[in-house]
Design a protein around this motif. Structure first.
Motif, PDB file in Angstrom:
ATOM      1  N   THR A   1      37.446  30.369   8.041  1.00 32.26           N
ATOM      2  CA  THR A   1      37.266  31.641   7.537  1.00 32.26           C
ATOM      3  C   THR A   1      38.390  32.530   8.041  1.00 32.26           C
ATOM      4  O   THR A   1      38.399  32.747   9.420  1.00 32.26           O
ATOM      5  CB  THR A   1      35.494  31.900   7.894  1.00 32.26           C
TER       6      THR A   1
ATOM      7  N   THR B   1      38.297  41.917   3.040  1.00 35.99           N
ATOM      8  CA  THR B   1      37.704  41.173   3.448  1.00 35.99           C
ATOM      9  C   THR B   1      36.444  40.895   2.748  1.00 35.99           C
ATOM     10  O   THR B   1      35.754  41.960   2.259  1.00 35.99           O
ATOM     11  CB  THR B   1      37.400  41.554   4.970  1.00 35.99           C
TER      12      THR B   1
ATOM     13  N   ILE C   1      32.498  38.805   2.519  1.00 33.57           N
ATOM     14  CA  ILE C   1      31.740  37.727   3.411  1.00 33.57           C
ATOM     15  C   ILE C   1      30.888  37.168   2.278  1.00 33.57           C
ATOM     16  O   ILE C   1      30.339  37.601   1.341  1.00 33.57           O
ATOM     17  CB  ILE C   1      30.575  38.470   4.059  1.00 33.57           C
ATOM     18  N   THR C   2      30.910  35.719   2.472  1.00 34.95           N
ATOM     19  CA  THR C   2      30.165  34.691   1.596  1.00 34.95           C
ATOM     20  C   THR C   2      29.452  33.876   2.230  1.00 34.95           C
ATOM     21  O   THR C   2      29.750  33.261   3.188  1.00 34.95           O
ATOM     22  CB  THR C   2      31.153  34.234   0.239  1.00 34.95           C
TER      23      THR C   2
ATOM     24  N   SER D   1      31.754  28.990   2.304  1.00 35.05           N
ATOM     25  CA  SER D   1      33.387  29.272   2.508  1.00 35.05           C
ATOM     26  C   SER D   1      33.694  28.218   1.480  1.00 35.05           C
ATOM     27  O   SER D   1      34.772  27.407   1.717  1.00 35.05           O
ATOM     28  CB  SER D   1      33.490  28.637   3.962  1.00 35.05           C
TER      29      SER D   1
ATOM     30  N   GLN E   1      38.490  35.665   3.613  1.00 37.49           N
ATOM     31  CA  GLN E   1      37.179  35.118   3.452  1.00 37.49           C
ATOM     32  C   GLN E   1      36.625  34.976   4.792  1.00 37.49           C
ATOM     33  O   GLN E   1      37.081  34.445   5.780  1.00 37.49           O
ATOM     34  CB  GLN E   1      37.263  33.555   2.710  1.00 37.49           C
ATOM     35  N   GLU E   2      35.403  35.457   4.909  1.00 38.09           N
ATOM     36  CA  GLU E   2      34.349  35.546   6.016  1.00 38.09           C
ATOM     37  C   GLU E   2      33.047  34.459   5.795  1.00 38.09           C
ATOM     38  O   GLU E   2      32.325  35.106   4.948  1.00 38.09           O
ATOM     39  CB  GLU E   2      34.074  36.616   6.698  1.00 38.09           C
TER      40      GLU E   2
ATOM     41  N   ILE F   1      29.383  33.027   6.026  1.00 38.44           N
ATOM     42  CA  ILE F   1      28.222  33.044   6.836  1.00 38.44           C
ATOM     43  C   ILE F   1      27.933  31.804   7.712  1.00 38.44           C
ATOM     44  O   ILE F   1      27.701  31.729   8.857  1.00 38.44           O
ATOM     45  CB  ILE F   1      27.081  33.496   6.342  1.00 38.44           C
TER      46      ILE F   1
ATOM     47  N   LEU G   1      29.289  39.009  12.429  1.00 43.51           N
ATOM     48  CA  LEU G   1      29.642  39.529  11.041  1.00 43.51           C
ATOM     49  C   LEU G   1      29.076  40.816  10.875  1.00 43.51           C
ATOM     50  O   LEU G   1      29.647  41.537  10.098  1.00 43.51           O
ATOM     51  CB  LEU G   1      28.697  38.420   9.897  1.00 43.51           C
TER      52      LEU G   1
ATOM     53  N   ALA H   1      31.550  43.741   9.499  1.00 43.36           N
ATOM     54  CA  ALA H   1      31.330  44.404   8.108  1.00 43.36           C
ATOM     55  C   ALA H   1      31.738  45.790   8.491  1.00 43.36           C
ATOM     56  O   ALA H   1      32.457  46.485   7.661  1.00 43.36           O
ATOM     57  CB  ALA H   1      29.884  44.034   7.884  1.00 43.36           C
TER      58      ALA H   1
ATOM     59  N   VAL I   1      27.726  41.323   0.365  1.00 48.14           N
ATOM     60  CA  VAL I   1      27.408  40.001   0.987  1.00 48.14           C
ATOM     61  C   VAL I   1      27.310  39.316  -0.358  1.00 48.14           C
ATOM     62  O   VAL I   1      26.409  39.404  -1.214  1.00 48.14           O
ATOM     63  CB  VAL I   1      26.349  39.932   1.994  1.00 48.14           C
TER      64      VAL I   1
END
Length: 321
Positions: free
Chosen positions: A128, A212, A214-215, A218, A231-232, A234, A251, A255, A263
């Motif tokens: 990520t 950036t 967040i999902t 991945s 990509q970050e 969870i 995270l 954020a 998200v």
């Protein structure tokens, strides 16, 4: 009387010989397709492979899929009936390491024309945002990934998907040379559409307030790399796994630091972790679809429609200008 009886008998022998010759010719002409309709029987492992086969094969192929709509592909179990259908296919199109049960069934199928989409483009390892987090790293890539954490989600990069399309087109040409010209034409058309989609993403994500996103899943490493995003994830590559408290805390800080507004969650897995993080950080939630299957909940009826919905949702979340 004997002469008159001999003539019909001779004619009958000739007729049978001609009929046999005609039958042989017909069977030779339809050898490319094992189905009763003479079409090439293609078995696809899941939606992105099914879509390629349908778009390139069109009227010359009959496409079936092992992963029914609404089923999470990573978790697929193959039934004995599906194993039998797989063995009867003219062409099998799959993505090795994404679905272990499919890999095993394909290896035992004995089908002559087997196409591994992962060999048609270059696979890469994605963490990520280019680095590993506590509890993830290479070990986190065991779920549905190949050697050394290779990321199988190549279809989410239109440029890579176009490379795969070319390889699939060549495979169909080889399996059914009588219709090679049509397969080539259809492949060129599809590659043209994918190239245009690539341009849409590049232009649409060129100028954004944040890079950036967040999902929960991945799956977007190739997409992020292609368009200069971070990509970050969870939960890493497994959308059903629970993130550690340390990861959630990380995270939350990220954020704020990266001006993240949203998200993302997906349609085929629970949105529980996304909702939890969003609640703790005051963020919004939205859909970023990994396109592993199309259902009534999908934001579009096919690959192109869902990808354009993904683009629109990314532009909104990242503050595209």
């Amino acid at each position: 009387m004997n002469v008159r009886r001999l003539i019909p008998a001779t004619a009958l022998v000739a007729s049978v010989a001609l009929g046999a010759a005609a039958l042989t010719a017909c069977s030779g002409a339809s050898a490319a397709g094992s189905g009763k309709d003479g079409k090439l029987d293609v078995m696809a492992s899941f939606y992105p492979m099914q879509f390629l086969a349908e778009q390139i094969g069109k009227d010359h192929v009959k496409v079936s899929t092992l992963t029914k709509p609404g089923v999470e592909p990573h978790d697929l179990e193959i039934t004995p009936k599906q194993t039998g259908q797989l063995g009867e296919a003219d062409v099998v199109l799959y993505l090795k390491t994404l679905q272990p049960a499919v890999d095993k069934a394909v290896a035992q199928s004995g089908v002559k024309n087997i196409v591994d989409a992962g060999t048609l483009t270059k696979l890469e390892a994605h963490g990520t945002s280019g680095h590993a987090h506590e509890g993830e790293g290479e070990a986190g890539h065991d779920h549905g990934h190949g050697e050394a954490g290779e990321d199988p989600h190549i279809w989410l990069d239109p440029a890579k998907y176009a490379e795969v399309a070319k390889g699939v087109g060549a495979a169909l040409e080889k399996a059914d040379p009588d219709h090679a010209a049509d397969y080539r034409k259809n492949t060129d058309e599809l590659v043209g559409k994918l190239t245009a989609l690539d341009t849409e993403f590049e232009d649409g994500l060129k100028n954004t307030a944040s890079k950036t996103f967040i999902t929960t899943h991945s799956a977007f490493g190739y997409l992020a790399e292609r368009y200069g995003l971070d990509q970050e994830g969870i939960s890493g590559v497994d959308p059903e796994s629970e993130p550690s408290p340390a990861r959630m805390k990380e995270l939350q800080a990220l954020a704020k630091q990266e001006n993240v507004s949203t998200v993302f969650f997906e349609t085929l897995a629970s949105d529980k972790t996304a909702q939890s993080l969003a609640t703790d950080t005051g963020l919004k939630t939205d859909v970023l679809d990994p396109l592993e299957g199309i259902t009534g909940k999908s934001q579009g009826a096919d690959y192109f429609e869902v990808m354009r919905s993904n683009l629109k949702n990314l532009q909104k979340a990242l503050g595209a200008k």
